[in-house]
Design a protein around this motif. Sequence first.
Motif, PDB file in Angstrom:
ATOM      1  N   ASP A 129       0.840  -1.197   0.000  1.00 37.23           N
ATOM      2  CA  ASP A 129       0.000   0.000   0.000  1.00 37.23           C
ATOM      3  C   ASP A 129       0.874   1.246   0.000  1.00 37.23           C
ATOM      4  N   LYS A 130       0.431   2.262  -0.707  1.00 38.33           N
ATOM      5  CA  LYS A 130       1.182   3.503  -0.798  1.00 38.33           C
ATOM      6  C   LYS A 130       0.218   4.639  -1.089  1.00 38.33           C
ATOM      7  N   THR A 131       0.527   5.827  -0.583  1.00 36.71           N
ATOM      8  CA  THR A 131      -0.247   7.015  -0.895  1.00 36.71           C
ATOM      9  C   THR A 131       0.401   7.704  -2.092  1.00 36.71           C
ATOM     10  N   TYR A 132      -0.358   7.912  -3.143  1.00 35.06           N
ATOM     11  CA  TYR A 132       0.175   8.500  -4.370  1.00 35.06           C
ATOM     12  C   TYR A 132      -0.174   9.977  -4.451  1.00 35.06           C
ATOM     13  N   GLU A 133       0.772  10.775  -4.974  1.00 40.63           N
ATOM     14  CA  GLU A 133       0.469  12.189  -5.152  1.00 40.63           C
ATOM     15  C   GLU A 133      -0.512  12.347  -6.306  1.00 40.63           C
ATOM     16  N   PRO A 134      -1.412  13.316  -6.217  1.00 33.18           N
ATOM     17  CA  PRO A 134      -2.388  13.512  -7.301  1.00 33.18           C
ATOM     18  C   PRO A 134      -1.690  13.884  -8.611  1.00 33.18           C
ATOM     19  N   VAL A 135      -2.012  13.192  -9.671  1.00 31.81           N
ATOM     20  CA  VAL A 135      -1.459  13.490 -10.994  1.00 31.81           C
ATOM     21  C   VAL A 135      -2.562  13.341 -12.028  1.00 31.81           C
ATOM     22  N   GLU A 136      -2.382  14.024 -13.149  1.00 33.44           N
ATOM     23  CA  GLU A 136      -3.328  13.874 -14.244  1.00 33.44           C
ATOM     24  C   GLU A 136      -3.184  12.478 -14.838  1.00 33.44           C
ATOM     25  N   PRO A 137      -4.274  11.720 -14.953  1.00 32.89           N
ATOM     26  CA  PRO A 137      -4.175  10.372 -15.521  1.00 32.89           C
ATOM     27  C   PRO A 137      -3.656  10.416 -16.962  1.00 32.89           C
ATOM     28  N   ALA A 187      -2.020   4.417  -9.156  1.00 29.64           N
ATOM     29  CA  ALA A 187      -1.931   5.879  -9.103  1.00 29.64           C
ATOM     30  C   ALA A 187      -2.965   6.554  -9.993  1.00 29.64           C
ATOM     31  N   GLY A 188      -3.714   5.762 -10.777  1.00 34.22           N
ATOM     32  CA  GLY A 188      -4.813   6.307 -11.559  1.00 34.22           C
ATOM     33  C   GLY A 188      -4.601   6.380 -13.052  1.00 34.22           C
ATOM     34  N   HIS A 189      -3.473   5.858 -13.543  1.00 38.87           N
ATOM     35  CA  HIS A 189      -3.186   5.915 -14.974  1.00 38.87           C
ATOM     36  C   HIS A 189      -3.828   4.742 -15.725  1.00 38.87           C
ATOM     37  N   HIS A 190      -3.976   4.920 -17.015  1.00 39.30           N
ATOM     38  CA  HIS A 190      -4.359   3.826 -17.906  1.00 39.30           C
ATOM     39  C   HIS A 190      -3.070   3.126 -18.328  1.00 39.30           C
TER      40      HIS A 190
END
Length: 302
Positions: free
Chosen positions: A4-12, A34-37
């Motif tokens: 588990d890790k907390t990811y910094e907000p980034v544009e996907p 982290a939210g990427h495709h």
Amino acid sequence: MIADKTYEPVEPLRLAFLGLGTMGGPMAAHLLRAGHHVTVYNRTAAKAEAWLAEVGKHPQASMAATPLEAAASADVVLSCVGNDQDLTEVTTGPQGGFHSMGRGTLWVDHTTTSAQIARDLAALGRAKGITFIDAPVSGGNLGAINGVLTIMCGGEQAAFDRVAPVLRAYARAVTRLGDPGAGQLAKMVNQICVAGVVQSLAEALAFGQKAGLDMHKVIEVISQGAASSWQMANRGPTMVDDRFDFGFAVDWMRKDLGLCLDEARRQGAVLPVTELIDEYYAEVQAMGGGRWDTSSLIRRLR
């Protein structure tokens, strides 16, 4: 697969990740979290299928049959393959990703390679409107799993600034060290240091064991002082217990040290200790330890 890790907000972004070995698999999974495709490719398709199963058939995860296909719609392509030849195959080979990437896209390579291929690919990419960044990593499989790798980058500043937030999905330190090839040269410095520390640690632990000391207690004591190192904390106890079926393989370390020695000859640098330790690793390979962790240097001394 990953911690588990907390990811910094980034544009996907639309990412392609090529190479799902012990390092690449966890790194690609962090990018997905982290939210990427993420579209993955692996030379052995079964590994890509297994990766998709491990991430739970995530709606933003897919696999491609070739690097060409994986890179076709990617904003950023990332690779973590075996060596210079493998990197050439996935970039400029008949099914290489360079052939399908659009202008303005980035290629970030995490493979440990020669500095020259990084420079060559950066030049080839520039002619196509692709920016290439060499970005070898340190931290091993556990660093990849926990998302705390150290990444050493060579490439254009603007491209580095753009991609650094993406890389921090699996790193705690992402640093640009100069122009193309600088990341690979820094990784060589890293491997020269690691080889020397592991050999010294092997000699010290073997000496202490022959002297009849409780080496687990000795490690606990001296790791609080000037002798402390990552290798002592993470490999010392397993070296004492004669366990080496994990970690960074001797075969890969010999590949890396070969790169260091080749570059040293080009630069006119002298690496006498590194040359000697490379020979020691050759002895470990001859003992059948090519896939043992690099800390298996101690086996020579027993």
